[in-house]
Design an enzyme around this catalytic site. Structure first.
Site, PDB file in Angstrom:
ATOM      1  N   ASP A 331       0.806  -1.043  -0.158  1.00  0.00           N
ATOM      2  CA  ASP A 331      -0.550  -0.255  -0.226  1.00  0.00           C
ATOM      3  C   ASP A 331       0.895   1.067   0.599  1.00  0.00           C
ATOM      4  OD1 ASP A 331      -2.427   1.807   0.227  1.00  0.00           O
ATOM      5  OD2 ASP A 331      -3.584   0.101   1.376  1.00  0.00           O
ATOM      6  N   HIS A 354       2.174   1.932  -3.028  1.00  0.00           N
ATOM      7  CA  HIS A 354       1.300   2.577  -3.473  1.00  0.00           C
ATOM      8  C   HIS A 354       1.605   3.925  -4.051  1.00  0.00           C
ATOM      9  CE1 HIS A 354      -2.572  -0.320  -3.552  1.00  0.00           C
ATOM     10  NE2 HIS A 354      -1.438  -1.267  -4.072  1.00  0.00           N
TER      11      HIS A 354
END
Length: 523
Positions: A331, A354
């Site tokens: 993430d 991310h």
């Protein structure tokens, strides 16, 4: 004449006898006085001896003891028993080693408190005991030694009554239990440091969350990143069905609430340096309500497809410096949430992951306030996003004073993103209110992208203002997804230099009908 002589001799002899008797009487009294003076000063052992002699009077009546000497004879002085040596101070029991040995009053090794470090014995209580001892002493050091692997369950190293400037020296490995019973119905953190002043976690050790059992066991409705919806495969292939949940080693499904590996809460002057955090069930390193945070030279390591495994998560914290870190996760490498201000991040390697994100903010109509954020000198490779701001519809508050500078991207899907329609579900309702964005600056962002170079989706009712772009150079790299041109919606600001590709969608200046923020919106 003989008779007179005999009478005189008899009288003389009686006189001599009287003198001798008087002398013996005085000597006996003198000795007796000396004996009693000595008795007053003797130890309790003599008193006990006298008591024993009284208790043996039956033997005297039965002829078992010798008769006493006549009073006119001087008896020898009794030899007093030596005094018993003082009792040694008892040492603490090994099972409750609360006091450190002499000379080591500020260092507490978990092995000295019963930890085995064999990777299978539960060492949680030993860590609790070592912390309880270290907590009492300012600038103490708790040692987790190298070459050992400690199985530790959920634990809180907490204040607020601990002394300041404690060092948690981590050189060994701490592993999390994979037995679902250890987690009850679910916990939000595994290792927590709470309400401390001047806490440092340092060393060359490893915190291993062993998260794979959680990732495989995760429910299928876990939140997904919004940008995934923009990924259109070139071959129009359909995503394979997700795998069925895998059960833990005791046959029970892990709790749906997944813990953060290392969390700091409500603390001042926090330092984390040198360590590696890997395979966390969810977020790896989290700071909530902290002031004065320093993170440097750490590594975070989890697979790029591990769900919701943020590298560093900041919330309601301020005065933060993060640098020289390698962050690989599933993430956001760094996630900056509401209540954060004065955050400076530089010289960080990010990927997979991310990217570095502000948000998501404003979920469930909440107010979010973020200000004075600098992210610079960052390398991103094989990440979904580069630098991103994401907010929910319906929120309030503001994000202002943000600089993203000198960001090198390589094979990044979306290098520059503002998304004020963030939604991590299949569908979200449209709402008019929004978190206000202003003073967002991008400079020297360079490299390659694989889907879309710029995605600015700002609120209809509260457009983004004062957005600046300087020296943006992004080149396409065709991989497996359909590619897009730059996109802008309700985004106002300036192009300070030409960009590549051209970002003609940015509206120059300010909106003509920008809604004035209410008191509810102002931070």
């Amino acid at each position: 004449m003989m008779k007179g002589l005999s009478l005189r001799s008899l009288t003389f002899m009686l006189f001599i006898a009287f003198l001798l008797w008087s002398s013996n009487f005085e000597t006996c009294n003198a000795r007796r006085g000396k004996h009693w003076r000595h008795s007053r000063g003797t130890s309790a052992s003599l008193y006990k001896k006298k008591g024993k002699s009284r208790g043996s009077s039956n033997n005297h009546h039965s002829g078992g003891t010798k008769p006493k000497s006549p009073p006119h004879k001087a008896s020898p002085l009794p030899t007093p028993k030596p005094k018993a040596p003082p009792l040694p101070t008892p040492k603490p029991k090994e099972e409750f080693p609360s006091n450190p040995p002499a000379g080591h009053s500020t260092t507490f090794n978990v092995l000295d408190f019963g930890a085995k470090g064999d990777g299978s014995t539960d060492d949680t209580k030993a860590f609790q005991a070592a912390w309880a001892a270290a907590c009492k002493i300012e600038a103490s050091k708790l040692i987790v030694p190298a070459e050992y692997e400690f199985l530790v369950g959920p634990i809180s190293f907490s204040g607020p009554y601990c002394q300041a400037n404690i060092v948690f020296q981590l050189d060994g490995t701490i592993i999390a239990p994979t037995n679902s019973n250890a987690w009850g119905k679910g916990l939000f953190q595994w290792l927590e440091f709470s309400k401390l002043r001047g806490i440092t976690v340092q060393g060359k050790g490893i915190i291993d969350g062993r998260g794979s059992v959680w990732w495989q066991d995760a429910p299928f409705d876990d939140p997904i990143d919004d940008e995934i919806k923009l990924l259109v495969p070139l071959n129009s292939s359909v995503e394979e069905n997700p795998p069925m949940p895998v059960r833990s080693n005791l046959g029970r499904i892990m709790p749906s609430i997944k813990p953060t590996a290392l969390r700091f809460y409500g603390s001042f002057n926090v330092t984390v340096t040198g360590i590696t955090i890997q395979s966390s069930p969810q977020c790896h390193l989290k700071f909530d309500y902290c002031t004065g945070v320093l993170v440097h030279d750490i590594s975070v390591s989890s697979p790029g497809d591990s769900p919701n495994t943020d590298g560093i998560h900041l919330q309601e914290s301020k005065d933060i410096l993060i640098y020289s870190c390698n962050l690989a996760c599933g993430d956001d490498c760094v996630s900056i949430q509401t209540g954060c201000s004065n955050v400076y991040i530089h010289n960080v390697n990010c990927g997979p992951g991310h990217g570095i994100s502000i948000g998501s903010l404003g979920k469930d109509n909440t107010k979010a306030c973020v200000s004075n954020i600098t992210v610079r000198d960052v390398i991103m490779h094989n990440t979904m996003n580069g630098v991103r701001i994401k907010t929910w519809q319906g929120g309030s508050g503001s994000v202002q004073g943000v600089l993203f500078s000198n960001i090198q991207v390589s094979e990044v899907e979306f290098p520059i993103v503002i998304d004020q329609y963030y939604c991590d579900k299949s569908k979200c309702s449209n709402q008019t209110s929004a978190v206000a964005l202003s003073g967002i600056n991008y400079e020297r962002i360079r490299g390659t992208y694989t889907v879309k170079p710029v995605h600015f989706a700002c609120s209809d009712s509260l457009p983004c203002v004062d957005v600046s772009l300087t020296a943006i150079q992004l080149k396409p790299m065709q991989e497996k997804y359909h590619m897009y041109d730059p996109f802008c919606w309700q985004t106002f600001g300036e192009l300070r230099t030409p960009t590549m590709p051209p970002i003609a969608c940015l509206q120059i200046g300010k909106p003509s009908s920008n809604r004035i923020q209410s008191d509810h919106d102002i931070c």
